[in-house]
Design an enzyme around this catalytic site. Structure first.
Site, PDB file in Angstrom:
ATOM      1  N   ASP A 295     -19.778   8.866  -9.669  1.00 26.13           N
ATOM      2  CA  ASP A 295     -18.341   8.901  -9.522  1.00 26.13           C
ATOM      3  C   ASP A 295     -17.899  10.372  -9.573  1.00 26.13           C
ATOM      4  O   ASP A 295     -18.687  11.267  -9.864  1.00 26.13           O
ATOM      5  CB  ASP A 295     -17.675   8.045 -10.626  1.00 26.13           C
TER       6      ASP A 295
HETATM    7  C1  GLC Z   1     -12.363   8.104  -8.788  1.00 27.04           C
HETATM    8  C2  GLC Z   1     -12.647   6.655  -9.134  1.00 27.04           C
HETATM    9  C3  GLC Z   1     -13.521   5.956  -8.130  1.00 27.04           C
HETATM   10  C4  GLC Z   1     -13.228   6.501  -6.746  1.00 27.04           C
HETATM   11  C5  GLC Z   1     -13.692   7.939  -6.713  1.00 27.04           C
HETATM   12  C6  GLC Z   1     -13.410   8.607  -5.365  1.00 27.04           C
HETATM   13  O1  GLC Z   1     -12.456   8.894  -9.937  1.00 27.04           O
HETATM   14  O2  GLC Z   1     -13.187   6.394 -10.426  1.00 27.04           O
HETATM   15  O3  GLC Z   1     -13.244   4.553  -8.241  1.00 27.04           O
HETATM   16  O4  GLC Z   1     -13.916   5.741  -5.766  1.00 27.04           O
HETATM   17  O5  GLC Z   1     -13.106   8.711  -7.747  1.00 27.04           O
HETATM   18  O6  GLC Z   1     -12.032   8.729  -5.197  1.00 27.04           O
END
Ligand code: GLC
Length: 751
Positions: A295
């Site tokens: 993430d």
């Molecule tokens: C964010 C979220 C995740 C998302 C990613 C890209 O922090 O936790 O769900 O897909 O970043 O935006």
């Protein structure tokens, strides 16, 4: 209306089926396809330098300013040109993505195309109801409808990969991300996860209207202590496997191309460094052949967790644990070469990660067709997509209360007042609305005016969504007094939901409750419409409101969908996918709880309860009313005894449930089947959902819903770390009904 001819229709309810069997079939099919792409990937891998391999595992964000002084896009282009970049997120538009893709394909040494990822959570241009609302439909076809429209719009705009479906089971309405998932039950969440994955991916990832899916967030993110985002999760192996993992196993069985690691710790080990979950369970036990993306800066955050010494250590821990691609932080591409030289990461692990990424790029057809057709780009929400969203919105709504049949609004309407801070608000998209939020949603006032024909429709805002100013309440009261009926539209702004949006108080914000009570004091009939992204504590004003419709954040067509239900064009049939607590102090409260040694007993002062609250939720999981009435009858069992051995061998127990529409209008009912293993080596929930079927019945019509329960339904995972699924002999109670309380009970004996 005369009683319709009684007809017997038998519908075989979905599921109860074995995920394992599906998994095996899909796994074999995927493996065959992958062998084609794998040989191409291995051939390419042999020609790559270490820098190029590390580059494939790096994802950067477009238009971000995460680097010192921003200017991220120049860095993205530089790495793409050098062949040191695998993926980019947050870029879309056919021309934009093609321009960046040309740099990677035509200017780098090996011309490996980039994979473009984006958060298409419940719509790209056409926002659908938030995922929690979709789960309330108890109809996975609603999620498939969203996914199909989203994939078509997203792929035409150059997006290859969505970071969805989010499938984090949670019992925490304080957590802002409850809006993104499918609620508190693992079985319901698993059904939606699998179907939505299929809806995004279809049967050919190279198709121009499909995108790769991403099962997130792996794992147990919804268990954050206190419902505070990113907070600690400490969970037993049995709870991990019985509550949090099932949706991911179903998504992997459905062929999910990728999985995203979670920010939280899982019993002391961060999701990005957890070899038990990422490698042992996901890759070894489930034979997951796709890749794991971290993430956003989640790899580097292991330093803050106190799990990694520094960037190099974070990179080592993440890759060795099973993360394949790093999102935005650059620890692996910065330190991978030195880690390899020092023998702190294994070259075979590196090659395995790169091969996983390349395989998906081959499956997506990016090597053969790296550019998207700019003439075919979908520029905005088209009417058919809007219609699909409108239908999904109405199908997801839950009628919580309807005393004196205030709803549906009856013709001749005379005059209607539409009041409240969300009465004429376009803020109905919900969280993670993506590019679609630039198109204002249809407001409730617009929807009511369009549906009300000649009626006089008055509007008054009354109060703001937040704040203490009640000076406008008088105007709303005047509108109500002057009208035959009033619709009070209250709730939460979209930005009260989503990431880093936890609330300690889950009541209606501001002085919205005062507005409701003021309207109630007029003595005129009214209905409350809730537009919100989480269960709310509504007990403070519930008794004053004769009718309450839970509309969630319904998306771009929200006002029309709400009007469809208010005026009866659609008879609501949704059910709660998550319990509504009486107060935040009651959390966690959920239907699938353990009994404890001292379950609540009104006659026993030494039982489990709160001194200052009635027992149980305000509304239970599975609750939802209709404009008609239904009778879910006593179930009939194909047999009431079955051996464990037979269940392990694929045997099933059939449960047949009669359901009748006993009212005077057509409508939907969700027949629900719950199971309780009375005595087990790991205490079992008092109920767990193991079957549901939404049926549409004409007035007076009778039907029969059939469920086939398998070993998967009767068994459970123990606390053995290597994973042990057991089915134990003994009495198992089955409950059938139209919510998670009451219903008819029958017992099956496992021998
Ligand atoms: C964010 C979220 C995740 C998302 C990613 C890209 O922090 O936790 O769900 O897909 O970043 O935006």
């Amino acid at each position: 209306m005369g009683k319709a001819e009684l007809t017997r229709r038998t519908m075989l309810a979905g599921m109860g089926g074995s995920v394992a069997a599906t998994f095996a079939a899909t796994g074999i099919a995927a493996a065959a396809e992958d062998s084609v792409h794998d040989s191409r990937a291995q051939d390419l891998l042999r020609r790559m330098t270490t820098e190029e391999k590390l580059g494939q595992l790096q994802q950067l964000t477009w238009n971000g300013d995460t680097g010192p002084g921003g200017g991220q896009n120049a860095e993205v282009e530089r790495r793409a040109r050098d062949g040191r970049l695998g993926s980019v997120l947050n870029i879309y538009g056919a021309a934009n993505t093609n321009a960046l893709q040309r740099i990677a394909v035509e200017e780098s040494r090996l011309g490996i195309p980039l994979i473009f990822g984006f958060d298409i959570i419940h719509g790209f241009w056409t926002t659908f109801p938030i995922p929690l609302a979709q789960a309330a439909s108890f109809d996975p076809a609603v999620a498939v409808s969203d996914a199909a429209v989203s994939a078509k719009e997203g792929r035409s705009n150059g997006v290859h990969w969505t970071f969805a479906p989010m499938m984090d089971v949670t019992r925490e309405p304080r957590w802002g991300r409850i809006a993104e998932g499918s609620g508190e039950d693992p079985y319901l969440a698993a059904r939606f996860a699998a179907e939505k994955t299929r809806g995004y991916q279809g049967s050919d990832l190279a198709a121009a209207d499909r995108v790769a899916a991403c099962a997130k967030h792996f794992v147990a993110y919804g268990g954050a202590e206190g419902g505070r985002d990113y907070n600690t999760v400490d969970v037993s192996e049995s709870r991990l496997r019985n509550l949090y993992l099932p949706p991911f196993q179903a998504a992997v069985a459905a062929g999910a191309a990728t999985v995203m690691a979670s920010f939280n710790t899982v019993s002391g080990v961060p999701g990005h460094g957890n070899a038990h979950t990422l490698t042992e369970i996901l890759k070894r036990q489930w034979r997951f052949g796709g890749f794991v993306v971290g993430d956003y800066t989640g790899v580097r955050e292991m330093i803050k967790h106190g799990f990694a010494e520094d960037d190099a250590d974070a990179a080592r821990l993440a890759l060795n644990a099973g993360v394949d691609m790093e999102m935005v932080s650059t620890t692996l591409s910065d330190h991978g070469r030195e880690l390899l030289a020092a023998g702190r990461i294994n070259p075979r692990r590196l090659d395995d990660a790169v091969a996983r990424v390349l395989r998906l790029k081959f499956r997506l057809g990016l090597f053969d067709r790296p550019y998207v057709d700019e003439k075919a780009e979908i520029p905005g929400p088209a009417d058919p997509a809007r219609a699909a969203s409108r239908a999904a919105g109405a199908r997801s709504m839950v009628l919580l209360k309807n005393d004196r049949a205030v709803l549906p609004l009856r013709r001749p309407f005379g005059s209607i007042a539409v009041v409240g801070p969300f009465a004429d608000s376009p803020d109905l998209h919900g969280t993670w609305a993506g590019p679609g939020k630039k198109f204002p949603a249809v407001t409730v006032l617009q929807g009511v005016r369009a549906a009300a024909g000649q009626a006089v429709v008055r509007h008054a805002r009354g109060v703001d969504p937040e704040g203490k100013d009640g000076s406008g309440i008088g105007e709303a009261v005047a509108a109500a007094r002057a009208s035959d009926v009033t619709v009070v539209v209250v709730g939460e702004p979209s930005n009260f939901s989503g990431e880093a949006k936890s609330r300690s108080d889950i009541g209606l914000p501001g002085v919205q409750p005062e507005l409701i009570r003021a309207i109630a004091r007029t003595g005129k009939p009214f209905a409350v419409v809730l537009v919100n992204g989480r269960p709310l504590s509504i007990g403070g004003w519930l008794d004053a409101a004769p009718a309450v419709l839970e509309a969630w954040h319904p998306g771009i067509e929200g006002g029309n969908a709400i009007a469809d239900v208010l005026f009866g064009a659609v008879n609501p049939g949704g059910k709660l996918p998550v319990s509504f607590p009486r107060a935040a102090g009651q959390l966690p409260i959920h239907y699938n709880h353990e009994n404890t040694g001292r379950p609540y007993d009104p006659n026993d002062p030494y039982s489990s309860y709160y001194l200052d609250l009635p027992n149980g939720p305000q509304f239970p999981f599975g609750h939802g009313l209709s404009y008609t009435t239904f009778d879910v009858g006593a179930p009939a069992l194909g047999r009431d005894r079955v051996s464990v051995r037979e269940l392990r061998g694929g045997g099933t127990v059939e449960v047949r449930v009669p359901v009748t529409n006993t009212g005077d209008r057509d409508g939907d009912e969700v027949v629900q089947l719950y199971l309780h293993d009375r005595v087990a080596s790991i205490v079992q929930p008092v109920r767990k959902l193991r079957g549901f079927q939404r049926v549409t019945l004409r007035a007076g019509e009778r039907a029969e819903v059939r469920f086939a329960l398998t070993g998967e339904d009767f068994g459970f995972w123990t606390n053995r770390p290597e994973g042990e699924f057991v089915i134990e002999p003994g009495a198992v109670d089955l409950y059938v009904g139209n919510n998670s309380e009451g219903g008819h009970k029958v017992t099956v004996t496992l021998t």
